[in-house]
Design a protein around this motif. Structure first.
Motif, PDB file in Angstrom:
ATOM      1  N   LEU A  56       0.873  -1.181   0.000  1.00  0.00           N
ATOM      2  CA  LEU A  56       0.000   0.000   0.000  1.00  0.00           C
ATOM      3  C   LEU A  56       0.905   1.224   0.000  1.00  0.00           C
ATOM      4  N   GLU A  57       0.621   2.137  -0.920  1.00  0.00           N
ATOM      5  CA  GLU A  57       1.570   3.231  -1.160  1.00  0.00           C
ATOM      6  C   GLU A  57       1.239   4.483  -0.357  1.00  0.00           C
ATOM      7  N   VAL A  58       2.267   5.123   0.177  1.00  0.00           N
ATOM      8  CA  VAL A  58       2.078   6.427   0.830  1.00  0.00           C
ATOM      9  C   VAL A  58       1.959   7.497  -0.264  1.00  0.00           C
ATOM     10  N   VAL A  59       1.232   8.574   0.056  1.00  0.00           N
ATOM     11  CA  VAL A  59       1.144   9.671  -0.916  1.00  0.00           C
ATOM     12  C   VAL A  59       1.884  10.914  -0.427  1.00  0.00           C
ATOM     13  N   SER A  60       2.370  10.864   0.817  1.00  0.00           N
ATOM     14  CA  SER A  60       3.210  11.973   1.307  1.00  0.00           C
ATOM     15  C   SER A  60       4.536  11.911   0.574  1.00  0.00           C
ATOM     16  N   THR A  61       5.163  13.075   0.433  1.00  0.00           N
ATOM     17  CA  THR A  61       6.473  13.073  -0.230  1.00  0.00           C
ATOM     18  C   THR A  61       7.590  13.446   0.751  1.00  0.00           C
ATOM     19  N   ASP A  62       7.213  13.803   1.987  1.00  0.00           N
ATOM     20  CA  ASP A  62       8.238  14.127   2.995  1.00  0.00           C
ATOM     21  C   ASP A  62       8.352  12.976   4.001  1.00  0.00           C
ATOM     22  N   TYR A  63       9.522  12.912   4.626  1.00  0.00           N
ATOM     23  CA  TYR A  63       9.821  11.804   5.547  1.00  0.00           C
ATOM     24  C   TYR A  63       8.775  11.655   6.649  1.00  0.00           C
ATOM     25  N   ASP A  64       8.467  12.759   7.355  1.00  0.00           N
ATOM     26  CA  ASP A  64       7.537  12.650   8.483  1.00  0.00           C
ATOM     27  C   ASP A  64       6.160  12.171   8.017  1.00  0.00           C
ATOM     28  N   GLY A  65       5.712  12.727   6.912  1.00  0.00           N
ATOM     29  CA  GLY A  65       4.406  12.333   6.371  1.00  0.00           C
ATOM     30  C   GLY A  65       4.389  10.862   6.004  1.00  0.00           C
ATOM     31  N   MET A  66       5.469  10.382   5.380  1.00  0.00           N
ATOM     32  CA  MET A  66       5.524   8.964   4.986  1.00  0.00           C
ATOM     33  C   MET A  66       5.497   8.062   6.216  1.00  0.00           C
ATOM     34  N   MET A  67       6.211   8.476   7.274  1.00  0.00           N
ATOM     35  CA  MET A  67       6.259   7.655   8.488  1.00  0.00           C
ATOM     36  C   MET A  67       4.866   7.564   9.121  1.00  0.00           C
ATOM     37  N   GLU A  68       4.197   8.710   9.164  1.00  0.00           N
ATOM     38  CA  GLU A  68       2.864   8.734   9.785  1.00  0.00           C
ATOM     39  C   GLU A  68       1.879   7.879   8.975  1.00  0.00           C
ATOM     40  N   GLU A  69       1.911   8.094   7.655  1.00  0.00           N
ATOM     41  CA  GLU A  69       0.988   7.363   6.785  1.00  0.00           C
ATOM     42  C   GLU A  69       1.266   5.858   6.796  1.00  0.00           C
ATOM     43  N   GLY A  70       2.545   5.530   6.718  1.00  0.00           N
ATOM     44  CA  GLY A  70       2.920   4.109   6.689  1.00  0.00           C
ATOM     45  C   GLY A  70       2.444   3.392   7.936  1.00  0.00           C
ATOM     46  N   LYS A  71       2.557   4.047   9.082  1.00  0.00           N
ATOM     47  CA  LYS A  71       2.118   3.413  10.339  1.00  0.00           C
ATOM     48  C   LYS A  71       0.606   3.201  10.323  1.00  0.00           C
ATOM     49  N   LYS A  72      -0.128   4.164   9.739  1.00  0.00           N
ATOM     50  CA  LYS A  72      -1.594   4.001   9.649  1.00  0.00           C
ATOM     51  C   LYS A  72      -1.934   2.828   8.715  1.00  0.00           C
ATOM     52  N   ASP A  89      13.792  11.182   0.650  1.00  0.00           N
ATOM     53  CA  ASP A  89      12.907  10.997   1.808  1.00  0.00           C
ATOM     54  C   ASP A  89      12.344   9.580   1.838  1.00  0.00           C
ATOM     55  N   GLY A  90      12.061   9.052   0.654  1.00  0.00           N
ATOM     56  CA  GLY A  90      11.535   7.672   0.574  1.00  0.00           C
ATOM     57  C   GLY A  90      12.542   6.669   1.133  1.00  0.00           C
ATOM     58  N   LEU A  91      13.821   6.873   0.813  1.00  0.00           N
ATOM     59  CA  LEU A  91      14.847   5.947   1.316  1.00  0.00           C
ATOM     60  C   LEU A  91      15.048   6.122   2.819  1.00  0.00           C
ATOM     61  N   LYS A  92      14.940   7.363   3.286  1.00  0.00           N
ATOM     62  CA  LYS A  92      15.076   7.600   4.730  1.00  0.00           C
ATOM     63  C   LYS A  92      13.931   6.889   5.471  1.00  0.00           C
ATOM     64  N   ALA A  93      12.728   7.011   4.929  1.00  0.00           N
ATOM     65  CA  ALA A  93      11.576   6.312   5.532  1.00  0.00           C
ATOM     66  C   ALA A  93      11.788   4.799   5.446  1.00  0.00           C
ATOM     67  N   CYS A  94      12.326   4.345   4.321  1.00  0.00           N
ATOM     68  CA  CYS A  94      12.599   2.907   4.130  1.00  0.00           C
ATOM     69  C   CYS A  94      13.528   2.402   5.236  1.00  0.00           C
ATOM     70  N   LYS A  95      14.570   3.164   5.485  1.00  0.00           N
ATOM     71  CA  LYS A  95      15.534   2.775   6.538  1.00  0.00           C
ATOM     72  C   LYS A  95      14.833   2.709   7.894  1.00  0.00           C
ATOM     73  N   SER A  96      14.055   3.751   8.227  1.00  0.00           N
ATOM     74  CA  SER A  96      13.386   3.773   9.539  1.00  0.00           C
ATOM     75  C   SER A  96      12.384   2.634   9.681  1.00  0.00           C
ATOM     76  N   PHE A  97      11.555   2.449   8.653  1.00  0.00           N
ATOM     77  CA  PHE A  97      10.569   1.353   8.720  1.00  0.00           C
ATOM     78  C   PHE A  97      11.288   0.013   8.871  1.00  0.00           C
ATOM     79  N   SER A  98      12.330  -0.192   8.068  1.00  0.00           N
ATOM     80  CA  SER A  98      13.027  -1.480   8.088  1.00  0.00           C
ATOM     81  C   SER A  98      13.628  -1.741   9.462  1.00  0.00           C
ATOM     82  N   GLU A  99      14.171  -0.707  10.073  1.00  0.00           N
ATOM     83  CA  GLU A  99      14.743  -0.879  11.421  1.00  0.00           C
ATOM     84  C   GLU A  99      13.669  -1.247  12.446  1.00  0.00           C
ATOM     85  N   GLN A 100      12.421  -0.857  12.142  1.00  0.00           N
ATOM     86  CA  GLN A 100      11.313  -1.209  13.055  1.00  0.00           C
ATOM     87  C   GLN A 100      10.658  -2.531  12.668  1.00  0.00           C
ATOM     88  N   GLY A 101      11.263  -3.213  11.693  1.00  0.00           N
ATOM     89  CA  GLY A 101      10.713  -4.512  11.265  1.00  0.00           C
ATOM     90  C   GLY A 101       9.528  -4.383  10.328  1.00  0.00           C
TER      91      GLY A 101
END
Ligand code: G3P
Length: 220
Positions: A56-72, A89-101
């Motif tokens: 499921l794809e996020v539509v935010s283009t900034d890191y914080d928005g992607m993190m919030e949307e991805g968690k939802k 920003d997508g790769l930064k979110a990728c790194k954060s999500f991946s670190e959280q499993g």
């Protein structure tokens, strides 16, 4: 090779899932827009039907928005894969999500270098869009070959998810290269399933069977 359906159409998802063909689903904002209706309800329903990975794809283009949307999006289920665009920003979110499993599918990949960076950022999947490369006069499948070589040279665990598939030959070529996943529009899957000689053969079998039945009933 895993087969995902690239759609937000619930009827198609049910149809091919009932045949046991689907290992997962990919969607994107365009596919959800094509179906109309409430995209959140559609995404939730897809995650109820399919037990494999659902991107499921996020539509935010900034890191914080992607993190919030991805968690939802992950609230729909543990098998939701957050799809992030191939941007900084997508790769930064990728790194954060991946670190959280939380698994990530990095989408809109058009070069082996982009795939390499997505793998470095911890992506579970990279999605090279081969049809769109074909559209501009490149050979999209060459990219799959390149990424396959790069990932195997360094033993990256990131899976190659071949996207923007336009016809059944793309699937055969991707399978020969050893891509991990193809995500298919329903029309391509339907073409893979059918063959004119299957239809012709089945018609002949049934005609012969019916002929035999009428011969037997004439003898009785
Ligand atoms: O999975 C990506 C795919 O939906 C894009 O396909 O046909 O719009 O290039 P297409």
């Amino acid at each position: 090779m895993k087969i995902f359906l690239d759609t937000a159409n619930i009827d198609d998802i049910r149809k091919y899932n009932d045949m046991g063909l689907l290992d997962g689903i990919t969607t994107n904002p365009s596919l959800l827009a094509k179906e109309g209706g409430d995209p959140h309800a559609a995404m939730e329903e897809i995650t109820r039907i399919i037990k494999g990975d659902v991107s499921l794809e996020v539509v935010s283009t900034d890191y914080d928005g992607m993190m919030e949307e991805g968690k939802k999006l992950r609230e729909y289920g543990e098998h939701v894969v957050v799809k992030c665009p191939m941007t900084g920003d997508g790769l930064k979110a990728c790194k954060s999500f991946s670190e959280q499993g939380i698994p990530v599918n990095v989408t809109l990949v058009f070069s082996a270098n982009q795939a390499l960076l997505a793998a470095k950022a911890g992506a579970k999947y990279v999605s090279p869009f081969i049809g769109r490369l074909d559209d501009i006069g490149h050979t999209g499948m060459d990219l799959i070959r390149e990424i396959k070589q790069v990932f195997s040279n360094y033993d990256f665990k990131t899976e190659i998810l071949v996207a923007s598939v336009r016809h059944p030959q793309h699937v055969v070529d991707a399978a020969k290269i050893g891509a991990d996943v193809v995500t298919l529009p329903a029309a391509v899957l339907a073409k893979m399933l059918g063959h004119s000689l299957t239809d012709k053969g089945l018609k002949a079998f049934l005609a012969d069977w019916n002929k035999l039945q009428s011969e037997l009933s004439n003898k009785a």
